[in-house]
Design a protein around this motif. Structure first.
Motif, PDB file in Angstrom:
ATOM      1  N   GLY A  93       0.821  -1.205   0.000  1.00  0.00           N
ATOM      2  CA  GLY A  93       0.000   0.000   0.000  1.00  0.00           C
ATOM      3  C   GLY A  93       0.854   1.252   0.000  1.00  0.00           C
ATOM      4  N   ARG A  94       0.319   2.303  -0.591  1.00  0.00           N
ATOM      5  CA  ARG A  94       1.006   3.587  -0.654  1.00  0.00           C
ATOM      6  C   ARG A  94       0.076   4.670  -0.117  1.00  0.00           C
ATOM      7  NH1 ARG A  94       4.362   0.373  -1.466  1.00  0.00           N
ATOM      8  NH2 ARG A  94       5.841   0.191  -3.201  1.00  0.00           N
ATOM      9  N   ALA A  95       0.598   5.561   0.700  1.00  0.00           N
ATOM     10  CA  ALA A  95      -0.184   6.687   1.204  1.00  0.00           C
ATOM     11  C   ALA A  95       0.770   7.809   1.585  1.00  0.00           C
ATOM     12  CB  ALA A  95      -1.032   6.280   2.402  1.00  0.00           C
ATOM     13  N   ILE A  96       0.500   8.996   1.063  1.00  0.00           N
ATOM     14  CA  ILE A  96       1.269  10.189   1.416  1.00  0.00           C
ATOM     15  C   ILE A  96       0.257  11.223   1.885  1.00  0.00           C
ATOM     16  CG2 ILE A  96       2.942  11.902   0.655  1.00  0.00           C
ATOM     17  CD1 ILE A  96       3.641  10.010  -1.676  1.00  0.00           C
ATOM     18  N   ILE A  97       0.337  11.574   3.151  1.00  0.00           N
ATOM     19  CA  ILE A  97      -0.665  12.443   3.771  1.00  0.00           C
ATOM     20  C   ILE A  97       0.026  13.631   4.412  1.00  0.00           C
ATOM     21  CG2 ILE A  97      -2.399  12.589   5.602  1.00  0.00           C
ATOM     22  CD1 ILE A  97      -2.919   9.578   5.073  1.00  0.00           C
ATOM     23  N   ALA A  98      -0.504  14.831   4.127  1.00  0.00           N
ATOM     24  CA  ALA A  98       0.053  16.060   4.691  1.00  0.00           C
ATOM     25  C   ALA A  98      -0.986  16.741   5.559  1.00  0.00           C
ATOM     26  CB  ALA A  98       0.509  16.996   3.582  1.00  0.00           C
ATOM     27  N   TYR A  99      -0.536  17.314   6.650  1.00  0.00           N
ATOM     28  CA  TYR A  99      -1.352  18.226   7.444  1.00  0.00           C
ATOM     29  C   TYR A  99      -0.793  19.622   7.234  1.00  0.00           C
ATOM     30  CZ  TYR A  99      -3.823  14.423   9.674  1.00  0.00           C
ATOM     31  OH  TYR A  99      -4.622  13.326   9.900  1.00  0.00           O
ATOM     32  N   GLY A 100      -1.530  20.409   6.459  1.00  0.00           N
ATOM     33  CA  GLY A 100      -1.037  21.700   6.009  1.00  0.00           C
ATOM     34  C   GLY A 100      -0.563  21.584   4.568  1.00  0.00           C
ATOM     35  N   ASN A 101      -0.796  22.628   3.781  1.00  0.00           N
ATOM     36  CA  ASN A 101      -0.434  22.624   2.363  1.00  0.00           C
ATOM     37  C   ASN A 101       1.064  22.848   2.195  1.00  0.00           C
ATOM     38  OD1 ASN A 101      -0.101  23.043  -0.373  1.00  0.00           O
ATOM     39  ND2 ASN A 101      -1.847  24.416  -0.589  1.00  0.00           N
ATOM     40  N   PRO A 102       1.808  21.870   1.688  1.00  0.00           N
ATOM     41  CA  PRO A 102       3.257  22.043   1.553  1.00  0.00           C
ATOM     42  C   PRO A 102       3.650  23.111   0.529  1.00  0.00           C
ATOM     43  CG  PRO A 102       2.559  20.016   0.478  1.00  0.00           C
ATOM     44  CD  PRO A 102       1.368  20.538   1.230  1.00  0.00           C
TER      45      PRO A 102
END
Length: 646
Positions: free
Chosen positions: A345-354
């Protein structure tokens, strides 16, 4: 469009590609209408009722509106796929149509007739050297791989008789009629253009025929599974178009430049028709990736919902948990920068807009991490905790904290422990390091304004992945600081090898985190040898004294004593700063800055849970570590509390 046998050169010649592009515009309008309608239902209608009313009838109305919203969502997605398929079809048919028309123009200028079957009639020309007579004309057919190739009836002279000199099956013979070679060239071009157009037509016809809605108004997981199948069919049909038009083999910076030069309509089309590609393409802006990946997420859930194997069920649990978090919302906002079912599985999650943040951190998790409910419920929260901690450190700067599961971390399974995918090996980290660097290059490429302060974070085996990425040529793109927590080593001998300057490498290592104290190869070898030798001796002595029960007890005790003895013997000769994957990052020899963390519970105290290895990001469990990580991410490393290196 026609099936393979139905597309003739006449139809290809006369095809108005502008009609296809007009259809694209029509489907674009339909897709936009559905999207706008969905936003109105979710925003003005559902939100208005929820805020102003609290009753059973109000809740029932909201549920009905939710179903309506899903219908509009489905329409938006399917019309986007149709739009992308038609645009790909029109674009790809343009090249063979141009080649066909050029060939027909050449035939007309030479006075050759083009027959319904694509054969070319050419006139008499040249002289027979023996008789002096004019050599008669004839007819030739191009080898299109489908019809007529090698058929003697297609290579005839003016009297309708077969002439072997005219047949391409006899390449050693050359017709003295100068028109014959020119006619053959034109016939081959006509045949080649038609063959290519038929192949394109077949691909897109197959995909478009799949894009049919099931009867009824219910949009459920089966519906989204069908949408996922449709999307795959469109992508498969359009693979030539995608290879030619998308910069798949370019750098993230090149992709960003490509994206910037697209029209608004082109961008919308790519997101609608090819969300899986756009959503996971480094160099595409974060808002766009988030929009595309929310579509991907829905389709992945639909695709996996009908599967019953353990791996699919685990991944489905993770996907649904991520969807819940997205729907619930958070502060800072959550962005889905990558999602997929490749490997574990792949997941890239950000909190806040990079793309707009002043500070960006990208954390790589380690051993045992995979896309499941535990990842979505626990590992992802570490990024949120870091984002909130950095905001507390500096409330006037914006921070984006990312968790990057863009590789297969090693798992604790019997098969992994006996293969190159075990935590004992570097294979997974070596495979993940280039992909991590590509992602980080994308962060630099899409950032708006000046360069942000960037921190690369590796935990557990993820610190090896970060370490190897940092040792690639040029280091981690954009990285100012590196944080290593719970690290078994980075593959580097010194912090200076990580390409950010040793003063910008920070290490957190709890005294009771056994992963940070894994033995080096010599010590491990001594443990194995001692355990085997001690176990054998104990087995023999125990059997002699108390039979089979004594053999088992003696063997176990002997293995334990022998293992300890072997470790101590090798430890006395080995460099105490060496760990399994190189120099201990927390050691004085490595040269990094070690920051204060809580010692954590011992394995005995923790009943085997190893929480000392997992608490670094959690302010409720290890306030000192979480605060120090937040300060480094916020660019305030001068304010961290320090701990002496080992």
């Amino acid at each position: 469009m026609a099936a393979v046998s139905g597309l003739t050169w006449q139809r290809l010649r006369d095809l108005e590609l502008s009609e296809l592009t007009d259809a694209v515009d029509g489907w674009r309008a339909a897709s936009a209408f559905a999207d706008a309608a969905r936003e109105r239902v979710d925003g003005d209608m559902s939100s208005g009722i929820t805020k102003t009313q609290n009753s059973e009838s109000a809740r029932a109305a909201v549920e009905r509106l939710k179903r309506l919203s899903e219908n509009y969502h489905y329409i938006h997605t399917e019309t986007g796929l149709i739009r992308g398929a038609l645009d790909g079809l029109a674009t790809e048919l343009g090249a063979p149509q141009r080649r066909l028309r050029n060939a027909l123009d050449d035939a007309a200028s030479l006075g050759y007739a083009v027959n319904d079957n694509g054969s070319i009639d050419y006139p008499a020309g040249g002289r027979n050297e023996m008789t002096g007579d004019t050599i008669p004309g004839g007819s030739v057919m191009g080898d299109n791989g489908l019809i007529g190739a090698g058929n003697p009836g297609l290579y005839r002279d003016a009297n309708g008789m077969y002439d072997p000199a005219l047949s391409p099956d006899a390449p050693a013979l050359k017709s003295p009629n100068p028109h014959r070679a020119k006619a053959q060239d034109i016939a081959d071009r006509v045949a080649h253009a038609l063959r290519e157009a038929r192949e394109i037509d077949e691909r897109y016809s197959t995909a478009l025929h799949k894009l049919r809605a099931a009867p009824g108004l219910t949009v459920d997981s089966k519906t989204w599974a069908d949408v996922a199948s449709d999307a795959a069919a469109v992508s498969q049909a359009a693979y030539n178009y995608l290879e030619e038009h998308l910069p798949l083999d370019k750098s993230p910076a090149d992709r960003k430049e490509w994206w910037d030069h697209l029209s608004k309509e082109q961008r919308e089309e790519y997101v609608a028709a090819f969300p899986e590609l756009i959503g996971n393409l480094d160099g595409i802006p974060a808002l766009v990736r988030d929009e595309a990946n929310r579509e991907n997420l829905q389709m992945l859930i639909g695709r996996l919902d009908g599967k019953h194997d353990d791996a699919s069920r685990d991944m489905l649990g993770g996907l649904k948990k991520i969807q819940e978090k997205l729907e619930k919302g958070s502060e800072p906002p959550m962005y889905l920068l990558g999602i997929g079912d490749e490997g574990n599985g792949r997941a890239i999650i950000a909190y806040g807009n990079p793309d707009t943040a002043d500070n960006v951190s990208a954390y790589v998790p380690g051993l045992g991490t995979k896309l499941d409910a535990e990842f979505a419920g626990g590992t992802v929260n570490r990024a949120l905790q870091t984002a909130r901690g950095a905001h507390q450190v500096d409330q006037f700067s914006r921070t984006s904290s990312i968790v990057w599961l863009g590789y297969d971390a090693p798992q604790v399974t019997p098969s992994d422990l006996t293969s190159g995918k075990s935590v004992m090996f570097m294979n997974d980290a070596k495979a993940g390091a280039p992909d991590y660097n590509a992602f980080m290059a994308g962060i630099s490429a899409t950032h708006e304004g000046g360069a942000p302060h960037v921190t690369a974070i590796g935990h557990s085996y993820g610190s090896l992945t970060v370490g190897l990425a940092a040792q690639e040529k040029g280091g981690i793109p954009g990285a100012d600081d590196i944080i290593l927590v719970g690290s078994p080593g980075t593959g580097a001998g010194n912090a200076q090898d990580l390409n950010v300057g040793k003063g910008h490498v920070f290490v957190g290592a709890a005294d009771n985190d056994i992963v940070t104290k894994l033995p080096n190869h010599e010590e491990a070898s001594g443990m194995v040898s001692g355990a085997v030798g001690g176990g054998s001796a104990g087995f023999v002595l125990g059997a002699g004294m108390a039979g089979p029960p004594g053999a088992l007890v003696g063997g176990g005790a002997g293995a334990l004593v022998g293992g300890i003895g072997g470790y101590m013997a090798q430890d006395a000769q080995a460099d105490p700063s060496e760990r399994w994957f190189g120099t201990d990052p927390a050691s004085k020899d490595f040269g990094a800055t070690r920051f204060m963390v809580d010692d954590g519970a011992t394995i005995v105290e923790d009943r085997g849970k190893m929480s000392a290895h997992s608490n670094y990001f959690n302010p409720a469990k290890d306030q000192a570590s979480a605060d120090n990580i937040a300060k480094i991410v916020a660019g305030k490393s001068g304010k961290i509390s320090l701990e002496a290196p080992r």
